[in-house]
Scaffold this motif. Structure first.
Motif, PDB file in Angstrom:
ATOM      1  N   ILE A 186       0.831  -1.204   0.000  1.00 40.28           N
ATOM      2  CA  ILE A 186       0.000   0.000   0.000  1.00 40.28           C
ATOM      3  C   ILE A 186       0.867   1.256   0.000  1.00 40.28           C
ATOM      4  O   ILE A 186       0.588   2.214  -0.723  1.00 40.28           O
ATOM      5  N   GLU A 187       1.941   1.246   0.787  1.00 38.70           N
ATOM      6  CA  GLU A 187       2.820   2.412   0.841  1.00 38.70           C
ATOM      7  C   GLU A 187       3.566   2.607  -0.479  1.00 38.70           C
ATOM      8  O   GLU A 187       3.750   3.746  -0.941  1.00 38.70           O
ATOM      9  N   THR A 188       3.993   1.513  -1.089  1.00 33.14           N
ATOM     10  CA  THR A 188       4.660   1.610  -2.395  1.00 33.14           C
ATOM     11  C   THR A 188       3.731   2.213  -3.439  1.00 33.14           C
ATOM     12  O   THR A 188       4.120   3.101  -4.209  1.00 33.14           O
ATOM     13  N   ARG A 189       2.480   1.749  -3.439  1.00 29.18           N
ATOM     14  CA  ARG A 189       1.507   2.288  -4.391  1.00 29.18           C
ATOM     15  C   ARG A 189       1.174   3.749  -4.077  1.00 29.18           C
ATOM     16  O   ARG A 189       1.043   4.567  -4.990  1.00 29.18           O
ATOM     17  N   ARG A 190       1.043   4.080  -2.804  1.00 28.93           N
ATOM     18  CA  ARG A 190       0.729   5.469  -2.442  1.00 28.93           C
ATOM     19  C   ARG A 190       1.819   6.415  -2.952  1.00 28.93           C
ATOM     20  O   ARG A 190       1.530   7.472  -3.515  1.00 28.93           O
ATOM     21  N   ASN A 191       3.075   6.018  -2.742  1.00 30.31           N
ATOM     22  CA  ASN A 191       4.185   6.849  -3.234  1.00 30.31           C
ATOM     23  C   ASN A 191       4.133   7.011  -4.750  1.00 30.31           C
ATOM     24  O   ASN A 191       4.375   8.100  -5.289  1.00 30.31           O
ATOM     25  N   ALA A 192       3.826   5.921  -5.460  1.00 30.27           N
ATOM     26  CA  ALA A 192       3.769   5.970  -6.925  1.00 30.27           C
ATOM     27  C   ALA A 192       2.623   6.864  -7.394  1.00 30.27           C
ATOM     28  O   ALA A 192       2.774   7.637  -8.355  1.00 30.27           O
ATOM     29  N   LEU A 193       1.480   6.784  -6.737  1.00 27.06           N
ATOM     30  CA  LEU A 193       0.336   7.631  -7.103  1.00 27.06           C
ATOM     31  C   LEU A 193       0.629   9.099  -6.793  1.00 27.06           C
ATOM     32  O   LEU A 193       0.218   9.996  -7.547  1.00 27.06           O
ATOM     33  N   HIS A 194       1.338   9.335  -5.702  1.00 24.76           N
ATOM     34  CA  HIS A 194       1.730  10.704  -5.351  1.00 24.76           C
ATOM     35  C   HIS A 194       2.636  11.298  -6.438  1.00 24.76           C
ATOM     36  O   HIS A 194       2.444  12.436  -6.869  1.00 24.76           O
ATOM     37  N   ARG A 195       3.620  10.519  -6.878  1.00 26.30           N
ATOM     38  CA  ARG A 195       4.519  10.987  -7.946  1.00 26.30           C
ATOM     39  C   ARG A 195       3.743  11.209  -9.242  1.00 26.30           C
ATOM     40  O   ARG A 195       4.004  12.171  -9.978  1.00 26.30           O
ATOM     41  N   PHE A 196       2.805  10.307  -9.544  1.00 26.30           N
ATOM     42  CA  PHE A 196       2.016  10.413 -10.772  1.00 26.30           C
ATOM     43  C   PHE A 196       1.282  11.752 -10.838  1.00 26.30           C
ATOM     44  O   PHE A 196       1.374  12.478 -11.843  1.00 26.30           O
ATOM     45  N   LEU A 197       0.571  12.107  -9.783  1.00 26.22           N
ATOM     46  CA  LEU A 197      -0.194  13.357  -9.784  1.00 26.22           C
ATOM     47  C   LEU A 197       0.715  14.582  -9.820  1.00 26.22           C
ATOM     48  O   LEU A 197       0.417  15.572 -10.501  1.00 26.22           O
ATOM     49  N   ASN A 198       1.832  14.517  -9.114  1.00 26.54           N
ATOM     50  CA  ASN A 198       2.722  15.683  -9.090  1.00 26.54           C
ATOM     51  C   ASN A 198       3.472  15.858 -10.403  1.00 26.54           C
ATOM     52  O   ASN A 198       3.797  16.992 -10.782  1.00 26.54           O
ATOM     53  N   ARG A 199       3.734  14.770 -11.102  1.00 26.13           N
ATOM     54  CA  ARG A 199       4.347  14.908 -12.430  1.00 26.13           C
ATOM     55  C   ARG A 199       3.354  15.553 -13.403  1.00 26.13           C
ATOM     56  O   ARG A 199       3.750  16.334 -14.270  1.00 26.13           O
ATOM     57  N   ILE A 200       2.096  15.209 -13.284  1.00 24.23           N
ATOM     58  CA  ILE A 200       1.076  15.859 -14.115  1.00 24.23           C
ATOM     59  C   ILE A 200       0.982  17.335 -13.758  1.00 24.23           C
ATOM     60  O   ILE A 200       0.915  18.204 -14.637  1.00 24.23           O
ATOM     61  N   ALA A 201       0.973  17.626 -12.462  1.00 24.84           N
ATOM     62  CA  ALA A 201       0.871  19.017 -12.015  1.00 24.84           C
ATOM     63  C   ALA A 201       2.056  19.854 -12.501  1.00 24.84           C
ATOM     64  O   ALA A 201       1.906  21.057 -12.768  1.00 24.84           O
ATOM     65  N   ASP A 202       3.235  19.242 -12.646  1.00 22.79           N
ATOM     66  CA  ASP A 202       4.431  19.962 -13.094  1.00 22.79           C
ATOM     67  C   ASP A 202       4.513  20.085 -14.617  1.00 22.79           C
ATOM     68  O   ASP A 202       5.360  20.819 -15.131  1.00 22.79           O
ATOM     69  N   HIS A 203       3.648  19.359 -15.336  1.00 29.87           N
ATOM     70  CA  HIS A 203       3.707  19.389 -16.793  1.00 29.87           C
ATOM     71  C   HIS A 203       3.043  20.667 -17.322  1.00 29.87           C
ATOM     72  O   HIS A 203       1.951  21.025 -16.879  1.00 29.87           O
TER      73      HIS A 203
END
Length: 478
Positions: A169-186
């Motif tokens: 769950i923690e591994t997935r949470r970190n990956a989802l966090h990075r996913f949204l922030n990469r979109i936000a930075d695009h």
């Protein structure tokens, strides 16, 4: 067949006078528009590729990289970077939900922003993995040749024993966090309307918004067209995209190998830590039965305990930083191949239409110059000339429609090419920065680990040597 054979020649004005006149009018309008576009100052909002572009007859097309001036109006525009971060997103607080049908995890998504497009400065919503999948699908649908960040796999990742254990769950949470922030930075994806809805809508609102998307038949049609494009293939892919694909193939292999080896190293470190924790108590127990070696044995036990702590401090450098990054870029390699396939699909559609136009023009020339026997028309009481004219009119209409469609595809292809090239440069820059930062952090963790372990054992060795000196002096004195 070489590339020149695919380029249709301008239509003969004697064959389709009405269509040709209309085409000439369209060319005049296009040239006027081009002139207006090229007169913009450099600080205008509209960005153009080149003011030295040469323009040909609108009815002449080539399967090489299009340079249609009209496509400059619609192409993607990338800013260098946003001046300041105006949106902050956090994914945390995973919750397990159990129903009679399924068990799933939701994550809290907190958004803080100063953008005027948002009605409030802060939003807190809960999202499950399927919602993230929906968002990525919508972004891919809206921007087929932009590099959309990858999501973690839907199923259990290698090394995870249980789907809903804390580590997974923690591994997935970190990956989802990075996913949204990469979109936000695009610079483009961050302003997508579906992204905004994802961040702000309550669960029932998001469900209603999802239902507004294309139906199953529409998606099946896109899949069929994509498969047809793959079967047709691309005749003249620009060299830069061929080189891009070759780079991605090599990159994917190398980063994937690093990912697998790092996973094994992490597992070995965990096993080593378990063994190390069992190692120290043995020395402590032994010291209880050896009076003369008691201090030395306790010293070894103490050093091992300190080294255990160093290993525990070092391991997160792999599990929380390097491995997730390597795994993300392994997924990126596959995703980039899919982006290039979608670009190729657009070019394949363009080349297919060009071939169809050439075929129609050839058919029109043959119809004009050959003595065709229109048997069916004769049965209806029509003369050969009447049938010929009707056939020519039909072909002229088809030529006009194909010409317009090729113009649209030409714009679409150039738009896709420019978008992918700009996003590729941005992705490459970010990838190199990410990898360098991860390697530097890993190096710092290793240096700190070995320095602490070295200091621990050096201190033990020094103390033991001092004791030996004292003992020798005592023996000499006696």
């Amino acid at each position: 067949m070489d590339s020149t054979s695919l380029s249709p020649s301008p239509a003969n004005t004697s064959e389709c006078p009405s269509a040709t006149q209309q085409q000439q009018g369209e060319v005049s309008d296009l040239n006027a528009l081009v002139k207006e576009v090229l007169e913009f100052d450099e600080d205008e909002d509209l960005e153009v590729f080149s003011k030295d572009a040469t323009f040909t007859d609108a009815s002449s097309f080539s399967t090489s990289l299009p340079t249609s001036p009209s496509s400059m109006i619609n192409h993607y525009k990338f800013e260098e970077e946003l001046d300041a971060t105006d949106i902050f997103i956090t994914v945390d607080d995973p919750e397990s939900h159990v129903t009679t049908i399924e068990t799933f995890i939701t994550y809290r998504v907190t958004t803080k922003t100063t953008r005027s497009a948002f009605d409030a400065s802060e939003y807190v919503v809960r999202r499950r993995y399927q919602d993230f999948l929906w968002l990525r699908g919508k972004l891919e649908e809206a921007y087929p040749t932009l590099i959309i960040p990858p999501l973690p796999e839907k199923f259990i990742m290698k090394g995870m024993v249980e789907r809903f254990n804390e580590e997974f769950i923690e591994t997935r949470r970190n990956a989802l966090h990075r996913f949204l922030n990469r979109i936000a930075d695009h610079p483009t994806l961050t302003f997508n309307e579906d992204f905004k809805v994802f961040l702000t809508a309550q669960a029932w609102e998001l469900t209603a918004h999802k239902k507004q998307g294309p139906g199953l038949l529409s998606k099946m049609g896109e899949t069929v067209r994509s498969m047809a494009a793959i079967v047709r293939g691309v005749k003249n892919r620009p060299e830069e995209f061929t080189e891009m694909l070759e780079y991605i193939e090599t990159f994917g292999q190398k980063v994937g190998l690093l990912d697998r080896i790092s996973q094994r190293i992490l597992k070995e470190q965990k096993d080593y830590l378990v063994e190390l924790k069992e190692y120290s108590p043995v020395y402590t127990l032994w010291s209880g039965s050896e009076d003369e070696l008691m201090d030395s044995l306790k010293g070894v036990a103490s050093c091992i305990d300190k080294c255990c702590k160093c290993v525990e401090e070092k391991s997160p450098g792999l599990s929380e930083n390097l491995i997730p990054l390597l795994h993300e870029y392994t997924l990126c390699a596959e995703m980039l191949k899919a982006v290039l396939k979608r670009r190729d699909q657009i070019q394949a559609d363009y080349e297919s239409k060009v071939e169809s136009l050439n075929s129609k023009k050839t058919e029109n020339e043959m119809l004009q110059n050959s003595d065709v026997n229109f048997t069916f028309g004769a049965l209806l009481g029509k003369s050969k000339e009447e049938m010929r004219q009707q056939k020519q009119q039909k072909i002229c209409v088809e030529i006009k429609e194909l010409t317009e469609e090729i113009g649209r595809l030409e714009d679409k292809l150039e738009c896709a090419n420019s978008a992918l090239k700009a996003d590729w440069e941005r992705w490459n820059r970010n990838m190199k920065n990410d990898v360098k930062s991860a390697f530097l952090e890993m190096a710092d963790k290793n240096i700190t680990y070995y320095e602490k372990c070295l200091a621990t054992w050096e201190s033990f060795v020094t103390s033991q040597k001092n004791e030996l000196i004292v003992e020798n002096e005592h023996e000499d004195g006696s």
